[in-house]
Scaffold this active site. Sequence first.
Site, PDB file in Angstrom:
ATOM      1  N   CYS A   1      90.170  66.944 -44.257  1.00 29.35           N
ATOM      2  CA  CYS A   1      91.481  67.325 -43.712  1.00 29.35           C
ATOM      3  C   CYS A   1      91.920  68.671 -44.281  1.00 29.35           C
ATOM      4  O   CYS A   1      91.865  68.894 -45.492  1.00 29.35           O
ATOM      5  CB  CYS A   1      92.517  66.254 -44.056  1.00 29.35           C
ATOM      6  SG  CYS A   1      94.166  66.611 -43.418  1.00 29.35           S
TER       7      CYS A   1
ATOM      8  N   CYS B   1      98.920  68.495 -49.469  1.00 22.77           N
ATOM      9  CA  CYS B   1      99.543  67.220 -49.114  1.00 22.77           C
ATOM     10  C   CYS B   1      99.260  66.180 -50.187  1.00 22.77           C
ATOM     11  O   CYS B   1      98.180  66.160 -50.777  1.00 22.77           O
ATOM     12  CB  CYS B   1      98.998  66.746 -47.762  1.00 22.77           C
ATOM     13  SG  CYS B   1      99.566  65.118 -47.262  1.00 22.77           S
TER      14      CYS B   1
ATOM     15  N   CYS C   1      96.849  61.768 -49.606  1.00 19.38           N
ATOM     16  CA  CYS C   1      95.530  61.278 -49.998  1.00 19.38           C
ATOM     17  C   CYS C   1      95.202  61.805 -51.393  1.00 19.38           C
ATOM     18  O   CYS C   1      95.629  62.890 -51.772  1.00 19.38           O
ATOM     19  CB  CYS C   1      94.458  61.750 -49.015  1.00 19.38           C
ATOM     20  SG  CYS C   1      94.662  61.136 -47.324  1.00 19.38           S
TER      21      CYS C   1
ATOM     22  N   GLN D   1     100.470  45.198 -42.203  1.00 20.11           N
ATOM     23  CA  GLN D   1      99.230  45.744 -42.741  1.00 20.11           C
ATOM     24  C   GLN D   1      98.989  47.132 -42.146  1.00 20.11           C
ATOM     25  O   GLN D   1      99.279  47.393 -40.984  1.00 20.11           O
ATOM     26  CB  GLN D   1      98.058  44.819 -42.430  1.00 20.11           C
ATOM     27  CG  GLN D   1      98.155  43.443 -43.067  1.00 20.11           C
ATOM     28  CD  GLN D   1      98.048  43.478 -44.595  1.00 20.11           C
ATOM     29  OE1 GLN D   1      97.607  44.468 -45.172  1.00 20.11           O
ATOM     30  NE2 GLN D   1      98.456  42.398 -45.232  1.00 20.11           N
TER      31      GLN D   1
ATOM     32  N   PHE E   1     104.545  33.734 -49.188  1.00 20.66           N
ATOM     33  CA  PHE E   1     104.801  35.156 -48.947  1.00 20.66           C
ATOM     34  C   PHE E   1     104.246  35.503 -47.560  1.00 20.66           C
ATOM     35  O   PHE E   1     103.458  36.434 -47.393  1.00 20.66           O
ATOM     36  CB  PHE E   1     104.167  36.035 -50.025  1.00 20.66           C
ATOM     37  CG  PHE E   1     104.600  35.717 -51.432  1.00 20.66           C
ATOM     38  CD1 PHE E   1     105.769  36.255 -51.955  1.00 20.66           C
ATOM     39  CD2 PHE E   1     103.839  34.876 -52.227  1.00 20.66           C
ATOM     40  CE1 PHE E   1     106.163  35.950 -53.259  1.00 20.66           C
ATOM     41  CE2 PHE E   1     104.219  34.575 -53.523  1.00 20.66           C
ATOM     42  CZ  PHE E   1     105.389  35.111 -54.046  1.00 20.66           C
TER      43      PHE E   1
ATOM     44  N   GLU F   1     108.658  32.515 -46.891  1.00 19.90           N
ATOM     45  CA  GLU F   1     108.875  33.956 -47.073  1.00 19.90           C
ATOM     46  C   GLU F   1     110.306  34.163 -47.559  1.00 19.90           C
ATOM     47  O   GLU F   1     111.214  33.443 -47.150  1.00 19.90           O
ATOM     48  CB  GLU F   1     108.627  34.686 -45.752  1.00 19.90           C
ATOM     49  CG  GLU F   1     109.183  36.085 -45.631  1.00 19.90           C
ATOM     50  CD  GLU F   1     108.609  37.052 -46.651  1.00 19.90           C
ATOM     51  OE1 GLU F   1     109.389  37.840 -47.218  1.00 19.90           O
ATOM     52  OE2 GLU F   1     107.378  37.012 -46.895  1.00 19.90           O
TER      53      GLU F   1
ATOM     54  N   ASP G   1      99.936  35.638 -50.501  1.00 19.39           N
ATOM     55  CA  ASP G   1      99.877  37.087 -50.264  1.00 19.39           C
ATOM     56  C   ASP G   1     101.112  37.754 -50.864  1.00 19.39           C
ATOM     57  O   ASP G   1     101.981  38.246 -50.141  1.00 19.39           O
ATOM     58  CB  ASP G   1      99.775  37.365 -48.758  1.00 19.39           C
ATOM     59  CG  ASP G   1      99.632  38.852 -48.450  1.00 19.39           C
ATOM     60  OD1 ASP G   1      99.320  39.629 -49.366  1.00 19.39           O
ATOM     61  OD2 ASP G   1      99.851  39.242 -47.287  1.00 19.39           O
TER      62      ASP G   1
ATOM     63  N   CYS H   1      97.261  43.219 -53.273  1.00 15.01           N
ATOM     64  CA  CYS H   1      97.186  44.683 -53.197  1.00 15.01           C
ATOM     65  C   CYS H   1      97.189  45.298 -54.595  1.00 15.01           C
ATOM     66  O   CYS H   1      97.377  46.505 -54.748  1.00 15.01           O
ATOM     67  CB  CYS H   1      98.338  45.242 -52.359  1.00 15.01           C
ATOM     68  SG  CYS H   1      99.979  44.805 -52.995  1.00 15.01           S
TER      69      CYS H   1
END
Length: 409
Positions: A59, A65, A68, A242, A269, A289, A337, A363
């Site tokens: 990129c 930026c 990333c 997601q 969750f 949740e 989750d 995550c």
Amino acid sequence: MTQEYTILRLGHQGDGIAEGPVYAPRTLPGERVTGALDGSALTDIKVLTPSDDRVKPPCRHYKSCGGCQLQHASDAFVADWKVEVVRTALAAQRLQAEMRPILTSPPQSRRRASIAVRRTKKGALAGFHGRASDVITEIPDCQLLDPALTAAIPVAKALAELGGSRKGVLSVTLTLSEAGLDVSVQGGKPLDGPLELALAQATEQHGLARLAWDGEVIAMRNPPAQRFGPAAVVPPPGAFLQATKDGEQALTKAVLEIVGPAKRVVDLFAGCGTFSLPLAQRAEVHAVEGAADMTRALDQGWRKSTGLKQVTTEARDLFRRPLMPDELRRFDAVVLDPPRAGAEAQVAELAQARRPVIAYVSCNPVTFARDAKNLVQAGYALEWVQVVDQFRWSSHSELVGSFKLAENP
């Protein structure tokens, strides 16, 4: 004063680390670099001896930026590194498991992004913040976002011109949906009659499915549905989703494999039903949740679908009021989750409930490993881990762990 360093390894944020420790962004293990030390961070970095894994960033915005962190590394290096981050987190808890090959989302597949937008004298500036900076970099050729999302960035600019302040930055979340673009704005001017009218007109002008302003829905031309299994769900504005469809499918496939033939599943969750609704094709599901608006969206999606088994919902803060063993024992399998903090309180109750299988989606490898240790100590086996990289070129990844009770009660 410029000094020379050898990069020893990458840290969890993707920075190279030299002895000290000294942190050097966008470097790779084995590289000899020079730079000026600012605290513990290296600036004005020049690479003297590049790694064989160093590649030209795909990129053109990468240098300025901050979206990333790892485009300077080969895909193979990043894949191996992300798996090793998980392996290392488990090893710190004296755990190990089969590591399945990582599944990485393709370039230009992000379907949701938060764009930073600032009003200017001549209009507006929109893009991602630079690394550790409040400078906004425009990203017309972004290799991360779905092209339809990149094409929608001018919409974020237009909204900032209508309701942004030159003193602050708007956060405009753009999400692709089956009905078009779903837009949620945070940090705008307070709503009044003229602004609300202007925003409603902008919704029509730009053909938006829905526009929300600081949590309040201004206009909805078409319900911005997301499909989870056979069900179409309209999430509340700004709700968690997601990052890529590929990533969601990989996570869902792993969860379904772990749950197997279970007939009664609890989804903790649960969000808006990412896993609950695909699971309901073959099992009764109880979805829990913390956010009531998300459970309502899940419930409505289920009620409007056909061919699904019973799905019940419960709005409950699982950090303060985890499901207790007597509640959990009604179920044959558990899906978990949690957010980045993990689920320490809920895992403690799961350890006592001793359900046959647990699919843990995470995550954060560190909190996952912490919780995994508690489950293993309670008699579970961590059979395998599937790492899913839907945050391509970043330091982040997700994973699914398969836990099975070593000896069923």
